[in-house]
Structure formats: C-alpha cells, structure tokens
Design an enzyme around this catalytic site. Structure first.
Site, PDB file in Angstrom:
ATOM      1  N   TRP A 194     -10.368   8.879  -0.997  1.00  0.00           N
ATOM      2  CA  TRP A 194     -10.717   8.091   0.006  1.00  0.00           C
ATOM      3  C   TRP A 194     -12.238   7.666   0.060  1.00  0.00           C
ATOM      4  O   TRP A 194     -12.472   6.865   1.045  1.00  0.00           O
ATOM      5  CB  TRP A 194     -10.531   9.218   1.387  1.00  0.00           C
ATOM      6  CG  TRP A 194      -9.147   9.214   1.809  1.00  0.00           C
ATOM      7  CD1 TRP A 194      -8.581  10.460   1.889  1.00  0.00           C
ATOM      8  CD2 TRP A 194      -8.147   8.521   2.331  1.00  0.00           C
ATOM      9  NE1 TRP A 194      -6.871  10.182   2.025  1.00  0.00           N
ATOM     10  CE2 TRP A 194      -7.038   9.058   2.379  1.00  0.00           C
ATOM     11  CE3 TRP A 194      -8.255   6.931   2.449  1.00  0.00           C
ATOM     12  CZ2 TRP A 194      -5.763   8.063   2.773  1.00  0.00           C
ATOM     13  CZ3 TRP A 194      -7.191   6.193   3.062  1.00  0.00           C
ATOM     14  CH2 TRP A 194      -6.053   7.151   3.065  1.00  0.00           C
ATOM     15  N   TRP A 223       0.740  -1.170  -0.090  1.00  0.00           N
ATOM     16  CA  TRP A 223       0.183   0.102  -0.050  1.00  0.00           C
ATOM     17  C   TRP A 223       0.947   1.164  -0.075  1.00  0.00           C
ATOM     18  O   TRP A 223       1.831   1.273   0.708  1.00  0.00           O
ATOM     19  CB  TRP A 223      -0.893   0.131   1.199  1.00  0.00           C
ATOM     20  CG  TRP A 223      -1.506   1.181   1.547  1.00  0.00           C
ATOM     21  CD1 TRP A 223      -0.891   2.463   2.338  1.00  0.00           C
ATOM     22  CD2 TRP A 223      -2.876   1.886   1.332  1.00  0.00           C
ATOM     23  NE1 TRP A 223      -1.943   3.225   2.393  1.00  0.00           N
ATOM     24  CE2 TRP A 223      -3.057   3.133   1.648  1.00  0.00           C
ATOM     25  CE3 TRP A 223      -3.865   1.242   0.371  1.00  0.00           C
ATOM     26  CZ2 TRP A 223      -4.122   3.765   1.483  1.00  0.00           C
ATOM     27  CZ3 TRP A 223      -5.056   2.016   0.263  1.00  0.00           C
ATOM     28  CH2 TRP A 223      -5.317   3.332   0.717  1.00  0.00           C
ATOM     29  N   LYS A 224       0.220   2.348  -0.577  1.00  0.00           N
ATOM     30  CA  LYS A 224       0.816   3.663  -0.536  1.00  0.00           C
ATOM     31  C   LYS A 224      -0.404   4.672  -0.678  1.00  0.00           C
ATOM     32  O   LYS A 224      -1.324   4.337  -1.072  1.00  0.00           O
ATOM     33  CB  LYS A 224       1.762   3.919  -1.699  1.00  0.00           C
ATOM     34  CG  LYS A 224       1.145   4.515  -2.966  1.00  0.00           C
ATOM     35  CD  LYS A 224       2.252   5.295  -3.804  1.00  0.00           C
ATOM     36  CE  LYS A 224       3.077   6.516  -3.472  1.00  0.00           C
ATOM     37  NZ  LYS A 224       1.755   7.354  -3.362  1.00  0.00           N
ATOM     38  N   ASN A 225      -0.160   5.740   0.111  1.00  0.00           N
ATOM     39  CA  ASN A 225      -1.140   6.906  -0.076  1.00  0.00           C
ATOM     40  C   ASN A 225      -0.424   8.292  -0.151  1.00  0.00           C
ATOM     41  O   ASN A 225       0.310   8.321  -1.174  1.00  0.00           O
ATOM     42  CB  ASN A 225      -2.274   6.641   0.949  1.00  0.00           C
ATOM     43  CG  ASN A 225      -1.696   6.901   2.354  1.00  0.00           C
ATOM     44  OD1 ASN A 225      -1.041   6.032   2.832  1.00  0.00           O
ATOM     45  ND2 ASN A 225      -2.104   8.050   3.175  1.00  0.00           N
ATOM     46  N   ASP A 226      -0.416   9.000   0.761  1.00  0.00           N
ATOM     47  CA  ASP A 226      -0.063  10.447   0.493  1.00  0.00           C
ATOM     48  C   ASP A 226       1.373  10.688   0.084  1.00  0.00           C
ATOM     49  O   ASP A 226       2.430  10.130   0.620  1.00  0.00           O
ATOM     50  CB  ASP A 226      -0.240  11.301   1.897  1.00  0.00           C
ATOM     51  CG  ASP A 226      -1.500  11.524   2.196  1.00  0.00           C
ATOM     52  OD1 ASP A 226      -2.428  11.047   1.616  1.00  0.00           O
ATOM     53  OD2 ASP A 226      -1.729  12.237   3.152  1.00  0.00           O
ATOM     54  N   ARG A 241      -2.854  18.724  11.365  1.00  0.00           N
ATOM     55  CA  ARG A 241      -1.998  17.724  10.603  1.00  0.00           C
ATOM     56  C   ARG A 241      -1.503  18.399   9.367  1.00  0.00           C
ATOM     57  O   ARG A 241      -1.739  19.565   9.021  1.00  0.00           O
ATOM     58  CB  ARG A 241      -2.366  16.381  10.526  1.00  0.00           C
ATOM     59  CG  ARG A 241      -3.724  16.506   9.751  1.00  0.00           C
ATOM     60  CD  ARG A 241      -4.422  15.032   9.454  1.00  0.00           C
ATOM     61  NE  ARG A 241      -5.608  15.047   8.595  1.00  0.00           N
ATOM     62  CZ  ARG A 241      -6.851  15.151   9.209  1.00  0.00           C
ATOM     63  NH1 ARG A 241      -7.213  15.208  10.555  1.00  0.00           N
ATOM     64  NH2 ARG A 241      -7.933  15.011   8.294  1.00  0.00           N
ATOM     65  N   ASP A 242      -0.601  17.567   8.848  1.00  0.00           N
ATOM     66  CA  ASP A 242       0.090  17.729   7.613  1.00  0.00           C
ATOM     67  C   ASP A 242       0.730  18.844   7.181  1.00  0.00           C
ATOM     68  O   ASP A 242       0.563  19.918   6.628  1.00  0.00           O
ATOM     69  CB  ASP A 242      -1.002  17.485   6.439  1.00  0.00           C
ATOM     70  CG  ASP A 242      -2.002  16.742   6.359  1.00  0.00           C
ATOM     71  OD1 ASP A 242      -1.625  15.689   6.975  1.00  0.00           O
ATOM     72  OD2 ASP A 242      -3.101  16.641   5.827  1.00  0.00           O
ATOM     73  N   TRP A 278       2.470  10.054   9.985  1.00  0.00           N
ATOM     74  CA  TRP A 278       1.532  10.470   8.734  1.00  0.00           C
ATOM     75  C   TRP A 278       2.532  11.487   7.999  1.00  0.00           C
ATOM     76  O   TRP A 278       3.436  11.603   8.015  1.00  0.00           O
ATOM     77  CB  TRP A 278       0.164  11.039   9.482  1.00  0.00           C
ATOM     78  CG  TRP A 278      -0.496  10.150  10.501  1.00  0.00           C
ATOM     79  CD1 TRP A 278      -0.221   8.671  10.359  1.00  0.00           C
ATOM     80  CD2 TRP A 278      -1.648  10.431  11.174  1.00  0.00           C
ATOM     81  NE1 TRP A 278      -1.238   8.272  11.470  1.00  0.00           N
ATOM     82  CE2 TRP A 278      -2.220   9.202  11.710  1.00  0.00           C
ATOM     83  CE3 TRP A 278      -2.563  11.483  11.245  1.00  0.00           C
ATOM     84  CZ2 TRP A 278      -3.103   9.041  12.680  1.00  0.00           C
ATOM     85  CZ3 TRP A 278      -3.454  11.309  12.185  1.00  0.00           C
ATOM     86  CH2 TRP A 278      -3.956  10.221  12.741  1.00  0.00           C
ATOM     87  N   GLU A 285      -6.610  19.475   3.840  1.00  0.00           N
ATOM     88  CA  GLU A 285      -5.594  18.740   4.083  1.00  0.00           C
ATOM     89  C   GLU A 285      -4.468  19.356   3.087  1.00  0.00           C
ATOM     90  O   GLU A 285      -4.716  19.837   2.240  1.00  0.00           O
ATOM     91  CB  GLU A 285      -6.105  17.207   3.681  1.00  0.00           C
ATOM     92  CG  GLU A 285      -7.058  16.830   4.886  1.00  0.00           C
ATOM     93  CD  GLU A 285      -7.202  15.177   4.796  1.00  0.00           C
ATOM     94  OE1 GLU A 285      -6.890  14.408   5.495  1.00  0.00           O
ATOM     95  OE2 GLU A 285      -7.776  14.946   3.609  1.00  0.00           O
TER      96      GLU A 285
END
Length: 486
Positions: free
Chosen positions: A284, A20-23, A145-146, A82, A194
């Site tokens: 998402w 898996w990968k996301n951001d 966050r982020d 994250w 985000e």
C-alpha cells in the site's frame, strides 16, 4: 506509426485480466479444483472506485482459469465487498442447504465496517446477500474487517478471527450467523493488523501445531511489511504463542494480504503436512506505481503459490516455503551448468526473462568472502540489475532492487545461518518479480520489479575470496495459455 510497448505481463504468475486486483481471498476446494477469489475493480483505469470479487480456478496452483466476477461491485445498499473468507457449509449449519458456499465479507455502509453473509448455491459461481444486516456488527471501532472463518472440528462450531486495529478479535458461532466474542490476540508493536489467518499443521517431527498469521507492517522496527505468524496452541477461544516475537513468511517488500489454504490429495482429503500460501505482489505504500498500466492495461499480480511445511528450527517451529511443485510441469528449457568457480565475476551464457535458478554457494568457512551472490535482470551494460547477495561472511542475505525499474527502490536484509560455508539459493525471476528462497525456505524475499525487455542477463560474483556456485541449473518457465506466447 509508433510500435506498441512490449508486454510486461508475467509468464508464470497470476495476473488480473484487466484493470486492478488487490487482496487474495482464501481458496476453497470444490468439485476437484481450487476456487480462488480476489478483489477486483473493473473501473480502475477510468478512475472508478469499489471492488468486486472475481473468481479463478486451478488444479495445479500455477495455471489459473479466469471465471469472471462472482460478486459484482455495489450489489446491495451496504456498499462494495472487501476482504473476507469462504467456507463450504457441508452440514447446512447456516440453513441454505448442505454444500452451500458461504462468504463472510466486510462491507462498510456509511463508513462503518461490519461483516455480512453472502451465499452461493451454484458452486461458488455467483452469490446473493444472506440478509441486509451484518451478522457481526461493528461495536464502535474504526477498524473491523477481514473475517477469517474456520470449522473447529473438535468443538463442532465455527471460529472467526477478525482484524480490529491492534488486535485480532475471536468469535464462535453454531451457524455462521450468530457470533459470540470469546477472546482476542493483541499486538501493538507491528502496526495495523489485517487479513488474519489460523490453521493447524503437522510438523516434520510428527507433532501438530496451530499457526496464527496476520498481514502487518513492521518497518518501523526494521521488520518486514508482510505476513507475520506465530506457532502455538489454540483451545477454541484463545491462541497462546510459543514465542512472543513473530516469524515472517516473507522478508521482502511485496507479499501482502497473504492467505493460506489446505492441500488436498487425489482422494480429496486434506493433507495435514502440507499447505499452500498466496500473496499479493504489491504494497500500500506504492499501489499504483507500475508500468503494466501502460504496457498491458492492468495493475495486479500475485507472487508464486508456495508449498508450506512446518519444521523444527532451534527451540521452536517455522514455516518453510517452496515454489509449488507443479511449477516443474511448465519448464520449457533446462540449462545444467554444473559447478562454476568464481574469483571475481562470471556472466552466464544463459539469458532469459522468466526462469527458476537453483544453486549451492560454497566457500572456505575459515576465509569467507565479504560478499557473494548473483545479479539477475541485468542490463547488457550492467547499469540495471537486481542483486541477491550473501553478506557478513554468509550470516545475512540481502536483495537489492534499487538499480532497476521498481516501484520505490529499496533493499531488504535478513539473517541466515551458514556456519559450514554453504547456502542453497533458489531464485524465481519473472517479468514483474524476483523471489529468493534461501536454504530450506524459512527465509524468503519477494520483490516487485520491472526489468526492461533486454534486461535478461545473469552474473555470478564474489568479493574477498573465491567461491564455487555448485550445480547451477536454470530452468526457463512459461505457463501462459496457448496463443499468448510472444
């Protein structure tokens, strides 16, 4: 014996090696190459949670070399890492040595999100915690966050934009460790904000502008769920947009968590006129819906890296996107088909799974067609396809993936301007995506799709009036490592 399913791994887009990968995390330029990090879960297939930071390097923004995990999952008691951002601390402001790579990363011990400092002294290959306490603690809000950090050269200090629900919080620091809140940017009309972004870029008319971006979901207003941005002025503590409503870097469904990063010339200097953008090819609403889990044992691609320029458009400025220039170095075959007159449909003799198609669609502006466009990823019988259509006398472009294998169906539409009856189109088609660049690239649609192996046809069509597809060129592309070709 049952044959193994055919691979659906893309031929010229980045995909995670497994699981898996996301951001994406904003790449940094170090030692003559770009270091790209992304969130990675090595235990995804077995149902494990948590994300590490995995690193890949590139010199041309097309071919990425996997370098393994730089921050493992659950490296300390503050939980997994994250999204965040990295900087090269050239002047040793943080006290870890000149040239240390510093990452500001969101962690959430006990479910409370805060920003933590991580340090690399080996060129970004591995990181250790810069302390156990957050350098930017949560003031008591659920979304915090982020962090996106930039060096504010005019004021000789660091600046941080942080995603805080319906606003972006602004902070400054002399050393990446002590942060003071100085302002915010509030938007309550495009959903949860985000992955903020802030950078300066020189426009085509010679003027300099700041750009503030954020990943957001504007679908409740009929807007994209991708990267919203504003051009405007930045004074070190606040951002003033030129216009209230944002523009969108992508009008499709699958360009989320996007980051931009500086382009460097041969001498290693930043080019003030050019920037790159990289977005996650997913969303998402349907993150786990992909057949690549069965065919290839992974879930996670990126859309193509884009070259960004800033252009004067009407009474403002807009980011124009183009597939990164080095993509041309990975062309394996070129089919120059010239001008093709179409009065109903024409099926091209070229059939391909991964390619770059360019053309200029032309019609009589006084008698325009009701619709005109292309079908790609077309099954031999036509029952599966992705349609790219110019509608309403060429005043809108629509991309429709409902008639092929896709995560959740869907059709996206955006307005365009073609008063003289001509529109340039550029389509990137790969095993898991279709990307459409319209005109000068201010309008782009990115879609995640999963055509079957035989769905490789290309059809041109027009309805209501004859049309010419001018200078049609299909360039087949393969950027896979040697030995991966099948």
């Amino acid at each position: 014996m049952t044959a193994a399913p055919a691979s659906q791994r893309p031929w010229f887009h980045l995909s995670v090696p497994d699981n898996w990968k996301n951001d994406p995390q904003r790449p940094i330029f170090l030692d003559g190459e770009y270091h790209y990090y992304y969130l990675y879960n090595a235990d995804y297939l077995t149902g494990g949670a948590g994300t590490a930071w995995r690193r890949a390097t590139t010199r041309d923004h097309v071919v990425f070399r996997d370098e393994g995990v730089a921050i493992p999952k659950f490296s300390d008691d503050n939980g997994d890492c994250w999204s965040g951002s990295l900087v090269v601390d050239e002047h040793d402001t943080a006290g870890f040595g000149a040239g240390a790579v510093i990452a500001l990363v969101t962690q959430a011990p006990g479910g409370v999100q805060g920003q933590y400092l991580w340090v690399s002294v080996d060129g970004g290959r591995s990181f250790t915690p810069g302390g156990t306490d957050p350098v930017l603690p949560n003031p008591g809000v659920p979304d915090f966050r982020d962090p996106k950090v930039i060096w504010d050269a005019e004021r000789s200090r660091w600046f941080l934009a942080n995603a805080e629900g319906r606003e972006l919080g602004f902070y400054t620091s002399p050393d990446l460790q002590r942060w003071e809140r100085v302002g915010s940017f509030v938007r309550d009309d495009i959903g949860l904000l985000e992955c903020p972004d802030l950078f300066r870029l020189s426009a085509d008319d010679g003027t300099d502008h700041w750009v503030l971006g954020t990943s957001a979901n504007g679908t409740h207003r009929g807007l994209p769920p991708t990267y919203a941005y504003w051009t405007g002025a930045f004074d070190g503590v606040s951002f003033t947009p030129d216009h209230d409503q944002p523009r969108w870097l992508d009008h499709g469904f699958d360009f989320y968590g996007a980051v931009t990063y500086a382009h460097h010339d041969d001498a290693g200097l930043e080019d003030p006129h050019l920037r790159h953008a990289l977005g996650w090819a997913n969303f998402w609403d349907y993150p786990h819906n992909t057949p690549t889990l069965v065919t290839d044992g992974y879930n996670g691609d990126d859309m193509i890296v884009r070259d960004l320029t800033l252009r004067r458009v009407g009474d403002g400025y807009a980011l124009a996107s183009a597939p990164t220039a080095a993509l041309a170095d990975h062309v394996t075959a070129t089919h120059r088909l010239g001008d093709i007159a179409v009065d109903d449909t024409v099926d091209l003799d070229v059939r391909a799974l991964a390619y770059d198609l360019t053309c200029e669609v032309r019609w009589n502006a006084s008698e325009p067609p009701t619709s005109v466009g292309l079908e790609v990823c077309r099954a031999p019988g036509g029952g599966r396809r992705v349609s790219v259509e110019l509608t309403d006398a060429g005043t809108a472009v629509a991309v429709d993936r409902r008639e092929t294998v896709s995560p959740a169906g869907g059709r996206t539409v955006s307005p365009i301007d073609a008063p003289d009856g001509r529109v340039r189109l550029r389509l990137l088609v790969d095993r898991t995506s279709v990307e459409v660049f319209v005109g000068d690239g201010v309008v782009v649609h990115s879609h995640r799709v999963f055509p079957l192996t035989g769905d490789d046809g290309i059809r041109l069509f027009t309805r209501g009036a004859p049309t010419v597809f001018g200078d049609v060129i299909v360039r087949e592309i393969d950027a896979r490592p040697s030995g991966a070709h099948t």
